[in-house]
Design an enzyme around this catalytic site. Structure first.
Site, mmCIF file in Angstrom:
data_model
loop_
_atom_site.group_PDB
_atom_site.id
_atom_site.type_symbol
_atom_site.label_atom_id
_atom_site.label_comp_id
_atom_site.label_asym_id
_atom_site.label_seq_id
_atom_site.Cartn_x
_atom_site.Cartn_y
_atom_site.Cartn_z
ATOM 1 N N LYS A 252 0.986 -0.992 -0.392
ATOM 2 C CA LYS A 252 0.039 0.153 0.475
ATOM 3 C C LYS A 252 0.566 1.502 -0.094
ATOM 4 O O LYS A 252 0.860 2.319 -0.204
ATOM 5 C CB LYS A 252 -1.078 0.003 1.153
ATOM 6 C CG LYS A 252 -1.876 -0.997 1.444
ATOM 7 C CD LYS A 252 -3.281 -0.800 2.605
ATOM 8 C CE LYS A 252 -4.160 -1.357 2.279
ATOM 9 N NZ LYS A 252 -3.523 -3.544 1.786
ATOM 10 N N LYS B 140 -3.180 0.234 9.175
ATOM 11 C CA LYS B 140 -3.138 -0.767 7.977
ATOM 12 C C LYS B 140 -1.445 -2.007 7.310
ATOM 13 O O LYS B 140 -0.422 -1.044 7.173
ATOM 14 C CB LYS B 140 -3.739 -0.111 6.694
ATOM 15 C CG LYS B 140 -5.287 0.908 7.495
ATOM 16 C CD LYS B 140 -5.645 1.508 5.998
ATOM 17 C CE LYS B 140 -6.080 0.822 4.511
ATOM 18 N NZ LYS B 140 -6.278 1.279 3.482
ATOM 19 N N GLY C 133 -8.808 -7.220 3.180
ATOM 20 C CA GLY C 133 -9.946 -8.038 3.398
ATOM 21 C C GLY C 133 -10.050 -7.602 5.273
ATOM 22 O O GLY C 133 -10.985 -8.431 5.790
ATOM 23 N N GLY C 134 -9.946 -6.811 5.465
ATOM 24 C CA GLY C 134 -9.704 -6.129 6.834
ATOM 25 C C GLY C 134 -9.109 -6.762 7.803
ATOM 26 O O GLY C 134 -8.938 -6.099 8.497
ATOM 27 N N HIS D 37 -17.484 3.719 1.426
ATOM 28 C CA HIS D 37 -16.083 3.546 0.371
ATOM 29 C C HIS D 37 -16.751 2.755 -1.034
ATOM 30 O O HIS D 37 -17.477 2.228 -0.723
ATOM 31 C CB HIS D 37 -16.127 2.425 1.301
ATOM 32 C CG HIS D 37 -15.081 0.783 0.639
ATOM 33 N ND1 HIS D 37 -14.382 0.052 1.425
ATOM 34 C CD2 HIS D 37 -14.981 0.727 -1.208
ATOM 35 C CE1 HIS D 37 -13.210 -0.865 0.657
ATOM 36 N NE2 HIS D 37 -14.146 -0.512 -0.679
ATOM 37 N N HIS E 51 -14.242 -4.329 9.090
ATOM 38 C CA HIS E 51 -13.622 -3.967 7.595
ATOM 39 C C HIS E 51 -13.767 -4.480 6.281
ATOM 40 O O HIS E 51 -12.956 -4.433 5.925
ATOM 41 C CB HIS E 51 -12.150 -3.574 7.876
ATOM 42 C CG HIS E 51 -12.377 -2.104 8.993
ATOM 43 N ND1 HIS E 51 -12.063 -1.181 8.822
ATOM 44 C CD2 HIS E 51 -10.613 -2.623 10.029
ATOM 45 C CE1 HIS E 51 -12.026 -0.251 10.097
ATOM 46 N NE2 HIS E 51 -11.389 -1.527 10.901
ATOM 47 N N GLU F 265 -9.396 1.371 -5.287
ATOM 48 C CA GLU F 265 -10.817 1.766 -4.057
ATOM 49 C C GLU F 265 -10.614 2.776 -3.791
ATOM 50 O O GLU F 265 -9.044 3.398 -3.162
ATOM 51 C CB GLU F 265 -10.428 0.322 -3.194
ATOM 52 C CG GLU F 265 -11.436 -0.688 -3.695
ATOM 53 C CD GLU F 265 -11.254 -2.060 -2.116
ATOM 54 O OE1 GLU F 265 -10.581 -1.413 -1.313
ATOM 55 O OE2 GLU F 265 -11.649 -2.882 -2.950
ATOM 56 N N ARG G 17 -6.937 -7.989 -8.797
ATOM 57 C CA ARG G 17 -7.741 -9.332 -9.680
ATOM 58 C C ARG G 17 -9.415 -8.861 -8.951
ATOM 59 O O ARG G 17 -9.715 -7.920 -9.464
ATOM 60 C CB ARG G 17 -8.050 -10.380 -7.965
ATOM 61 C CG ARG G 17 -8.236 -9.428 -6.801
ATOM 62 C CD ARG G 17 -7.935 -10.286 -5.353
ATOM 63 N NE ARG G 17 -8.667 -9.813 -3.672
ATOM 64 C CZ ARG G 17 -8.964 -9.572 -3.796
ATOM 65 N NH1 ARG G 17 -10.542 -9.152 -4.405
ATOM 66 N NH2 ARG G 17 -9.393 -8.519 -2.207
#
Length: 638
Positions: free
Chosen positions: A116, A158, A164-165, A208, A234, A274, A296
């Site tokens: 990220k 994060k 996926g949280g 989101h 999340h 996102e 993906r």
């Protein structure tokens, strides 16, 4: 076009890919673990290859075994699905080195977006707005705490390799930062093999919203947006497309930003960009920021397919086989509105704890799309994500599609395990959600109402007594000789019935009496049509009527067992004991961490129910335990 592909995944996504491959005349090869030998995706595929033990590391994460299965079966390409190895660049390189095609982006593109912090720096260079935060390499806890202070609380921790949280924690006060950081790092290490984190500003009224992109390695298009704001922990719960309240200006700005992101890395295949959006003043083009790109296919891709009429898996196969993008941006339009709800085996009132069990009964509502990897009789395993199905509806307007979703959820029938069906149905009927007032905090604010146990109606209770007595399908003629007599029925409450005539029963339960009559349209209770259905498991009966109502049928020969006390800390679900924080003789206070369990890809912290002293630690780190296993015992209170 390929003649045969291998799907390197399991469950509903493997079934989904097989469906499209079949329509395109492409043969499919499934892979499976020991736990999945009888799974639906194995039965659907043209061929199936065993690749190892039930743990993902022994099967679905074994890239070498997957590639060998593809070579032996004569598959020309590998579709990764999502999760597992779908965003692993090393697998992509190994697939290509073996002379096979990876149905997805290049290894370089995955690496560019895989971390990220690096992805955010790249997006800034491409002119894509990013959330304020710290994305540097210094992972010293004091430095990270200082960065959080500089950004300003609340902040999000994060995992840089996350999704996926997992490895994500919200921290609202400085004193909670150290524990949250340790927890996030531990979960990130387990899930991704990388404990590094970044710090981001937490948006107070966040939405989101993500944009579906598709590229051929040179050019890209976007297939509009999805709103995924309804989340818990999340993780997404209900997704929709298009986003409520979206303006043409905002859609244009987000779409262009997503295309810039995809083209900046030469993206090939289906991907999702996102964004976090500040919805406090409506949707504005200057109030959205890049969060991450998922390289993906997404779990929620069916809502995009519904509003565009595009089969994204077909596009994946066509582009991977060498074709150009099937159409240009101007050819894509939105028709109607779509929703997707994720049906899980989980105990909502207990805090969304994942559950296991055998699906003794499973029936989906008519008129909806249900993407599933299970059938009645299948077992929800502790080894994998406990998703049962995705329920998708599409209508001409948001109101119509949401009404269809609520009805589909209310008419879906599952028995054999606890599920989040009632929770989802309440969410679909939520007034604020219906009005389009969505943000990522909605579920948290309304959790007491949304997660409350389903209310049992008097009619459902009466019908459960009839089912417990074995009269549901019969007419009661066998009881005609003693019809005037009151017959006790083994039930979780005091209950009795009296057969009045064929298909006609008087039921007494919970201090009330009900007249129950079975006719051509099913059972009526006190003259009212119920439309009820029934399923019976050993020791329980489930009545499907305005939701699912489960009633226990006690065995009169079974003796009661000892009750649980605050002395024992029990495993709330099957899983792995990842860490133990206490030792025999240690003093603890109520709320102190005792242990961490890992189950179905999530961490769960076990805390002391009261002040006390540890009498025994009954498990060791690394132990796999069943639900209800005793983990830690405190000394009895004086």
């Amino acid at each position: 076009m390929f003649s045969k592909i291998l799907i390197a995944n399991r469950g509903e996504i493997a079934c989904r890919v097989i469906d499209t491959a079949r329509k395109m005349g492409v043969a499919s090869v499934a892979v499976y673990s020991e736990a999945d030998a009888g799974a639906r995706h194995v039965a659907m595929a043209d061929e199936a290859v065993a690749i190892g033990g039930p743990a993902p590391k022994d099967s679905y994460l074994r890239g070498d075994a997957i590639i060998e299965a593809a070579l032996q079966s004569g598959a020309q390409a590998i579709h990764p699905g999502y999760g597992f190895l779908s965003e692993n660049p090393d697998l992509v390189e190994a697939v290509e080195a073996a002379g096979l095609t990876f149905i997805g982006p290049s290894a370089e593109a995955i690496r560019a977006m895989g971390l990220k912090d690096a992805a955010k720096a790249l997006m800034e260079q491409a002119g894509v707005p990013v959330v304020p935060g710290y994305h540097g390499e210094n992972q010293d806890p004091e430095h990270l705490a200082g960065a959080a202070e500089t950004i300003g609380y609340p902040v999000l921790i994060k995992a840089v390799a996350g999704g996926g949280g997992k490895g994500m924690r919200l921290v609202e006060k400085p004193r909670d930062f150290a524990e949250a950081l340790a927890s996030a790092r531990g979960e990130a290490q387990t899930a991704f093999g990388n404990p590094a984190v970044l710090i981001e500003k937490f948006i107070a009224s966040p939405r989101h919203i993500e944009v579906q992109v598709f590229g051929d390695g040179t050019q890209a298009v976007h297939l509009f947006e999805r709103d995924c704001s309804l989340q818990r922990r999340h993780q997404k719960v209900i997704e929709e497309a298009p986003a409520p309240g979206m303006t043409p200006e905002m859609r244009e700005a987000m779409g262009q930003a997503a295309v810039r992101a995809a083209e900046a890395i030469g993206y090939r295949g289906a991907g999702t960009v996102e964004f976090i959006v500040d919805g406090s003043a409506g949707l504005r083009p200057d109030r959205f920021w890049f969060m991450e790109m998922n390289t993906r296919l997404q779990v929620e891709h069916p809502v995009t397919e519904a509003i565009t009429g595009i089969d994204l898996v077909e596009w994946q196969l066509r582009v991977a086989s060498g074709e150009a993008l099937p159409c240009g941006q101007d050819d894509l339009t939105i028709t109607g509105h779509a929703f997707e709800a994720r049906l899980y085996a989980e105990d909502v009132p207990a805090g969304f704890l994942p559950a296991t069990g055998t699906l003794s009964h499973l029936r989906f509502a008519e008129g909806c799309r249900a993407d599933t990897g299970v059938r009645a009789g299948d077992t929800i395993s502790p080894w994998y994500d406990p998703m049962i199905a995705k329920i998708i509806t599409h209508g001409p307007t948001r109101d119509v599609a949401l009404g269809q979703l609520a009805r589909a959820l209310e008419q879906t029938q599952v028995a054999g395990t606890v599920t989040n069906l009632a929770f989802l149905a309440r969410l679909a009927r939520h007034e604020g959600f219906g009005a389009g007032q969505v943000d990522t905090g909605l579920i948290g604010r309304e959790i007491d109402t949304l997660a409350a146990p389903a209310e049992r109606t008097e009619a459902a209770r009466a019908l459960a007594v009839i089912a417990a007595a074995g009269l549901w399908e019969g007419t009661g003629e066998g009881f005609a000789l003693w019809a005037p007599l009151r017959r006790p029925v083994p039930f979780e409450e005091e209950a009795a019935l009296r057969v009045i005539g064929p298909g006609h029963v008087s039921v007494e339960v919970a201090g009330a009496s009900h007249d129950c009559l079975r006719g051509p349209d099913g059972w009526r209770v006190d003259g009212a049509k119920t439309g009820a259905a029934m399923h019976r498991d050993p020791g329980a009966v489930t009545i499907f009527m305005d939701g699912a109502h489960r009633f226990e049928i006690p065995d009169p020969l079974e003796r009661g067992s000892a009750t649980e006390t605050s002395d024992l800390t029990l495993a709330p679900m099957p899983g792995l004991v990842k860490a133990v924080f206490v030792a025999e003789g240690q003093s603890v206070a109520a709320g102190d961490r005792l242990a961490i369990m890992e189950a179905m890809k999530m961490e769960h912290t076990m805390r002391a129910a009261r002040d006390g002293t540890v009498a025994e630690v009954l498990v060791a780190e690394g132990t796999q335990v069943e639900a209800g296993a005793a983990l830690i015992r405190l000394e009895e209170e004086a």
